[in-house]
Write a protein that holds these residues in place. Structure first.
Motif, mmCIF file in Angstrom:
data_model
loop_
_atom_site.group_PDB
_atom_site.id
_atom_site.type_symbol
_atom_site.label_atom_id
_atom_site.label_comp_id
_atom_site.label_asym_id
_atom_site.label_seq_id
_atom_site.Cartn_x
_atom_site.Cartn_y
_atom_site.Cartn_z
ATOM 1 N N SER A 295 -43.406 -36.030 45.885
ATOM 2 C CA SER A 295 -43.156 -35.580 44.467
ATOM 3 C C SER A 295 -41.849 -34.800 44.843
ATOM 4 C CB SER A 295 -44.058 -34.717 43.986
ATOM 5 O OG SER A 295 -44.278 -33.650 44.862
ATOM 6 N N GLU B 149 -39.934 -30.923 43.395
ATOM 7 C CA GLU B 149 -40.304 -29.877 42.769
ATOM 8 C C GLU B 149 -38.800 -29.116 42.443
ATOM 9 O OE1 GLU B 149 -42.677 -26.663 41.570
ATOM 10 O OE2 GLU B 149 -43.244 -28.481 42.534
ATOM 11 N N SER C 204 -42.749 -44.305 46.408
ATOM 12 C CA SER C 204 -44.087 -43.582 46.654
ATOM 13 C C SER C 204 -45.017 -44.726 47.406
ATOM 14 C CB SER C 204 -44.839 -43.158 45.531
ATOM 15 O OG SER C 204 -45.255 -44.035 44.617
ATOM 16 N N SER D 204 -43.121 -30.229 38.421
ATOM 17 C CA SER D 204 -42.992 -30.766 39.800
ATOM 18 C C SER D 204 -43.231 -32.336 39.152
ATOM 19 C CB SER D 204 -44.148 -30.701 40.182
ATOM 20 O OG SER D 204 -44.746 -31.542 41.536
ATOM 21 N N PHE D 205 -42.610 -33.376 39.950
ATOM 22 C CA PHE D 205 -42.664 -34.804 39.265
ATOM 23 C C PHE D 205 -42.741 -35.687 40.330
ATOM 24 C CE2 PHE D 205 -38.577 -33.103 39.008
ATOM 25 C CZ PHE D 205 -37.501 -34.174 39.635
ATOM 26 N N ASP D 206 -43.480 -36.888 40.147
ATOM 27 C CA ASP D 206 -43.415 -37.679 41.286
ATOM 28 C C ASP D 206 -42.505 -38.665 41.531
ATOM 29 O OD1 ASP D 206 -46.294 -37.108 41.362
ATOM 30 O OD2 ASP D 206 -46.948 -38.727 39.977
#
Length: 85
Positions: free
Chosen positions: A51, A53, A21, A13-15
Motif C-alpha cells: 500500500s 500512505e 500487488s 492509505s490505499f492499496d
C-alpha cells in the motif's frame, strides 16, 4: 505501460494496483515520480502491506503521477484528489 487512477482525500492509505500487488511477493517494488524524482515527503510506499500512505497532502500536491517499478515491469499511477458528491 499500464496506467491506474487513484483518488484520495487529505490523508489516506490505499492499496497498490492488483497487477502490482500480486507480483511483489517475489520481487522488489519501487516508486518514483514520472520525472524520476523521489516521492514527496507526504507520500510513502510500504511493500510489506502492499500500500501507499499519504499524510497531510499539501494544497496543490495533487494530482501526482507516480511510476511503480517491479521486476521488468512498470506501471504508472495518477493519484488525484477525491471530490465529495
Amino acid at each position: 505501460m499500464n496506467r491506474f487512477n487513484v483518488r484520495i482525500v487529505d490523508s489516506a492509505s490505499f492499496d497498490l494496483p492488483q497487477q502490482v500487488s500480486q507480483n511483489i511477493a517475489t520481487t522488489e517494488v519501487t516508486a518514483r515520480l514520472v520525472d524520476g524524482g523521489n516521492l514527496p515527503s507526504w507520500l510513502s510506499i510500504n511493500p510489506a502491506t502492499k500500500s501507499f500512505e499519504a499524510k497531510a497532502v499539501p494544497d496543490g500536491g495533487l494530482p501526482l503521477e507516480v511510476v511503480l517499478n517491479y521486476g521488468n515491469e512498470q506501471v504508472m499511477m495518477v493519484i488525484s484528489e477525491r471530490t465529495e458528491n
